[in-house]
Design a protein around this motif. Structure first.
Motif, PDB file in Angstrom:
ATOM      1  N   PRO A  16      61.618 -36.537 -65.203  1.00 51.33           N
ATOM      2  CA  PRO A  16      61.286 -37.675 -64.336  1.00 51.33           C
ATOM      3  C   PRO A  16      61.238 -38.961 -65.158  1.00 51.33           C
ATOM      4  O   PRO A  16      61.331 -38.932 -66.387  1.00 51.33           O
ATOM      5  CB  PRO A  16      59.904 -37.302 -63.798  1.00 51.33           C
ATOM      6  N   ALA A  63      63.452 -45.818 -64.636  1.00 55.49           N
ATOM      7  CA  ALA A  63      63.389 -45.431 -63.228  1.00 55.49           C
ATOM      8  C   ALA A  63      64.805 -45.165 -62.716  1.00 55.49           C
ATOM      9  O   ALA A  63      65.377 -45.966 -61.961  1.00 55.49           O
ATOM     10  CB  ALA A  63      62.709 -46.522 -62.404  1.00 55.49           C
ATOM     11  N   LYS A  65      67.823 -42.046 -61.284  1.00 56.09           N
ATOM     12  CA  LYS A  65      67.902 -40.790 -60.540  1.00 56.09           C
ATOM     13  C   LYS A  65      69.322 -40.267 -60.630  1.00 56.09           C
ATOM     14  O   LYS A  65      70.281 -41.043 -60.528  1.00 56.09           O
ATOM     15  CB  LYS A  65      67.501 -40.992 -59.083  1.00 56.09           C
ATOM     16  N   TYR A  90      62.993 -37.279 -59.340  1.00 56.69           N
ATOM     17  CA  TYR A  90      61.610 -37.598 -58.961  1.00 56.69           C
ATOM     18  C   TYR A  90      60.910 -36.311 -58.573  1.00 56.69           C
ATOM     19  O   TYR A  90      61.412 -35.524 -57.754  1.00 56.69           O
ATOM     20  CB  TYR A  90      61.574 -38.582 -57.800  1.00 56.69           C
TER      21      TYR A  90
END
Length: 902
Positions: A16, A63, A65, A90
């Motif tokens: 994550p 951050a 993904k 996440y």
């Protein structure tokens, strides 16, 4: 050419946001400042990157993904490539996952029909297929999120996907086992559908009992209604309704308190979740007090990333308070980077922190209250000023010691280090310790590591470096090279032009420093080697090199001057030992001179003539070093000639008196030397007290030996050390020694010939002798006999010291004797026959006896003397016989004077 960075590995490969990853590869930069970019899955992670080596970087993911590349950008190699990828995701927050948000923890539903639900003891679910997971522990190789982007393998989730569940838990289970599991699942579902009927069948007795009880209750209620009516029910209803209202009020009160508790819990949760922000003002203040400015920079960068664009009033208020604290820390940092002394690494750390804080605080409401254009340049100027003040402080300290008389002990005690030497040691230590820090700080500024908002100033930094080096050399030059009038005037002129103080001299003589100059040169060379390792520009290094060459030249000059002082005192060490085998009569004095020269050349070779790093030969042709060497060497040889002259002219009443060598009486001369050699061929006196005439002969021998052998041989001393031979100095010294030899020879000849010639006439006319009254005789006249004996006496004195001096000394003496005889014969007014024969015999005997040492002038004088004697007819044969007889009688004397090459 620098190669582009390549990423070949990352650990872990997924995680994550905020996951700490280790990146490995090649060509990732040679130092921390080479790393200028790092992206993971398209997210910039440079702020958290920590460069370890050219093959390893540690960072935290951003951050992002999904899968993406790891791209490293370096200053020299540019943007790189990668052979691996990182998967960012996440995490799904469940009931067992710690979270900063509220999770509704509803109890799990039971699949059993008709039974009371129990609180679950755990959240571990039973496998719905009834199969074991043994053999399926190994993770499925593919990423299931890529195969089922909208699904989940969790049975409790709404988007449950059976394919995910099977691949995750039973990818290694056989097909037959899966079929058996499906049958198990079907049976379990069918059993749940038939649950009601089976329940009734298994509990028929209980159901009938319950029906009977209900019928009994109905009968009792009917009977009670008939007997009592329906009022009890109404009262009961009122009571029940009151209880319901009371319970509602109670529920509302509990609900309000629950809402308050929930609000408090939410507030506490928010404060706990954002504790970093609320505690940041105190955190940065405490970290700054501990000089942990990297923590301040990281925390401020983090809070700006997280809350920089927030619109929450309380967050904005806290951020404003943090900005005020950061402004105060910037002011504190700007003061600290100019404080001295401190280490350059600590200074660089604070400069980086100040530049980072200023860049992060740009655009805030307080950013304009403090504007620092270039903190790195301020630190450079502060360090340069501190170096200058340190030089001046050391100068004032040690010059004050000398001016207050602290130097007197070092001038008398050679074991005590002089103040100026202590000053040299202190200055070189300051330069070797502080100057590298100044240079490294400047290099970090110009290569971009410490670059601020303003552009660098390379010209000003070069001026600072050159000024510092010039000050260093000027201070040392004023202390070490101002020991002579020429250097003192030069140093005073340079100091006046550059505004530097000149070293005060409390004494005009600084000869006590001469022995310490090689020591000082070693210290200066050590500091110079330190500057060379810094890779300074040649213009800066040449300043120190010029001073080192001056110090080397002055050191060589002082060593030779010291040797010259020792040479000037050689007359005190003369023992008059005739120990030179190459030349009879020469003493050990030239050998002592050679010892001093060898020692001086060896000392100069070790101390200053051997070039070290980046130094050139000091004695190059037509250089100042060669001219100085030739000058000092000629001074040494001139001093040696002066020593010989001093020894030759040194006479006193205490000198041993030699017995008179010349007598006024007719007959044999006085005894020969009373103090002649008693040790045979060793030519060494047992009694060191010798006559002045013997010392003069030794000095003449030393002159000839030095001119012919010793001085030319001195060139080999320089050839042995690969130095240029000072030919001009040697030739000038040979000319000087020749002039000295001529003057000393004239002195000795005059000293010997004057009394010898002066006895001829008195001896000739002793007893009123007249040449016209001579009777017949076949003997040599007394005056001639005495003249020959005196010549033999001089011969013996010279031969005892140095046979090589016989011809140079006896030739002028014989010439003087011949001239005197010619004068006397010419002055005779009248000869009788016997007188003419006697005079002819005397002149012929003397002429034949000294023929070996007669030059052309002496021979002409003998001919003149014979011509002045009247000839006697028919007397030639008689004269020859008489001469032969006399020569046979005095053959010993004649044999002495007939030795051609002793």
């Amino acid at each position: 050419m620098v190669k582009s960075p390549v990423v070949t590995g990352i650990s872990p490969k997924e995680g994550p946001p905020g996951t700490r990853v280790t990146i490995r590869g090649e060509f990732l930069g040679n130092k921390a400042t080479d790393l200028i970019g790092l992206t993971i899955c398209g997210c910039d992670c440079l702020l958290s990157a920590e460069w370890k080596s050219d093959k390893k970087i540690i960072a935290r993911t951003g951050a992002a993904k999904g899968k993406g590349d790891i791209i490293v950008t370096t200053r020299g190699g540019g943007t790189g490539t990668c052979t691996v990828q990182f998967r960012a995701y996440y995490e799904t927050i469940g009931p067992m996952k710690e979270s900063a948000v509220w999770i509704e923890e509803s109890p799990m539903q039971s699949l059993a029909w008709g039974r009371r639900s129990l609180a679950p003891t755990g959240y571990t679910q039973e496998d719905p297929l009834g199969l074991s997971n043994e053999g399926n522990e190994k993770k499925f190789p593919e990423d299931l999120r890529d195969l089922f982007p909208d699904g989940s393998g969790d049975l409790s989730q709404e988007n449950f996907t059976p394919g995910w569940f099977l691949l995750e838990n039973h990818h290694a289970t056989s097909f037959e086992d899966l079929k058996a599991g499906l049958s198990y699942l079907r049976r379990r579902v069918e059993s749940q559908k038939e649950g009601q009927l089976s329940f009734l069948k298994s509990n028929a007795g209980s159901v009938i009992d319950q029906l009977d009880t209900l019928m009994t209750l109905r009968d009792r209620i009917t009977q009670d209604n008939k007997v009592h009516g329906k009022e009890p029910v109404r009262q009961l209803d009122v009571t029940i309704r009151g209880s319901i209202d009371a319970s509602h009020e109670l529920f509302k009160d509990v609900l309000v308190r629950k809402e308050k508790a929930d609000a408090t819990r939410a507030a506490l949760s928010a404060m706990s979740r954002h504790k970093f922000l609320f505690c940041l003002p105190n955190t940065v203040e405490k970290a700054a007090a501990k000089n942990e400015f990297d923590i301040v920079v990281n925390d401020y960068a983090r809070v700006k990333n997280l809350f920089g664009k927030t619109e929450v009033p309380i967050f904005r208020k806290v951020l404003e308070e943090v900005d005020i604290k950061i402004l105060a820390i910037r002011q504190q940092l700007h003061g600290k980077i100019r404080e001295m002394p401190q280490g350059v690494e600590q200074q660089k750390k604070m400069i980086k922190a100040l530049i980072s804080l200023e860049a992060q605080q740009a655009g805030t409401s307080v950013a304009g209250k403090l504007k620092i254009d270039d903190p790195a340049w301020d630190a450079i100027e502060a360090r340069a000023k501190h170096l200058e003040e340190t030089f001046l402080k050391a100068y004032e300290q040690y010059s004050g010691k000398e001016s207050h008389g602290s130097e007197s002990k070092s001038r008398t005690d050679p074991a005590v280090t002089p103040v100026r030497v202590q000053f040299c040691e202190e200055m070189t230590e300051i330069a070797a310790s502080q100057f590298p820090d100044l240079w490294r700080l400047g290099q970090a500024h110009f290569n971009g590591e410490l670059r601020g908002a303003s552009p660098p100033k390379p010209g000003n930094f070069k001026r600072i470096i050159l000024t510092a080096i010039e000050q260093f050399c000027s201070y040392l030059r004023s202390a070490l090279l101002a020991t002579s009038s020429a250097h003192r005037s030069l140093v005073a002129a340079v100091s006046a032009v550059k505004g530097l103080p000149a070293w005060p001299s409390s004494s005009p003589s600084l000869n006590f420093l001469i022995t310490w100059l090689p020591h000082c040169l070693r210290y200066v060379r050590v500091s110079y080697a330190t500057l060379i390792r810094l890779d300074l520009p040649n213009e800066a290094l040449d300043i120190v090199l010029k001073f080192i060459d001056e110090l080397r030249l002055y050191c060589m000059s002082t060593i030779l001057k010291k040797a010259n002082e020792r040479v000037k005192k050689l007359h005190e060490k003369e023992q008059w030992e005739l120990s030179v085998t190459e030349f009879a009569g020469a003493t050990s004095l030239p050998a002592k001179l050679q010892e001093i020269l060898v020692e001086a050349i060896d000392d100069a070779q070790v101390a200053c003539l051997t070039p070290e790093v980046r130094e050139g030969p000091l004695l190059e042709p037509q250089s100042d070093g060669q001219r100085e060497l030739s000058k000092r060497f000629q001074e040494i040889l001139t001093s040696f000639c002066t020593v010989i002259e001093t020894l030759a002219l040194q006479r006193s009443d205490e000198d041993p008196q030699q017995a008179p060598m010349l007598s006024q009486l007719i007959g044999f001369p006085a005894a020969l030397l009373q103090q002649q050699m008693s040790t045979g061929d060793k030519r060494e006196w047992a009694n060191p007290a010798i006559t002045w005439e013997q010392r003069l002969l030794c000095c003449l021998s030393n002159c000839i030996y030095c001119n012919r052998i010793f001085f030319p041989k001195l060139g080999s001393l320089f050839t042995r050390h690969s130095f240029p031979v000072p030919t001009l100095a040697i030739e000038n010294s040979r000319s000087t020694i020749n002039g000295l030899f001529a003057s000393l020879l004239e002195m000795y000849v005059e000293h010997k010939s004057d009394p010898l010639v002066g006895t001829i006439e008195p001896s000739m006319y002793l007893g009123r002798f007249q040449w016209d009254q001579v009777g017949p005789s076949e003997k040599l006249s007394p005056y001639a006999h005495e003249c020959l004996d005196n010549l033999v006496s001089v011969y013996s004195e010279i031969f005892a010291i140095s046979p090589s001096l016989l011809r140079p000394i006896l030739e002028p003496i014989v010439q003087t004797v011949a001239e005197e005889l010619a004068r006397l014969m010419t002055c005779v007014q009248k000869f009788n026959v016997n007188g003419a024969l006697q005079a002819t015999v005397d002149i012929n005997v003397i002429r034949d006896a000294v023929r070996v040492y007669s030059n052309e002038t002496a021979k002409s004088f003998f001919v003149e003397a014979l011509d002045a004697i009247p000839s006697v007819p028919e007397s030639e044969q008689r004269t020859l016989e008489t001469v032969k007889t006399i020569k046979n009688n005095i053959r010993l004397q004649i044999m002495c004077l007939q030795v051609v090459d002793p």
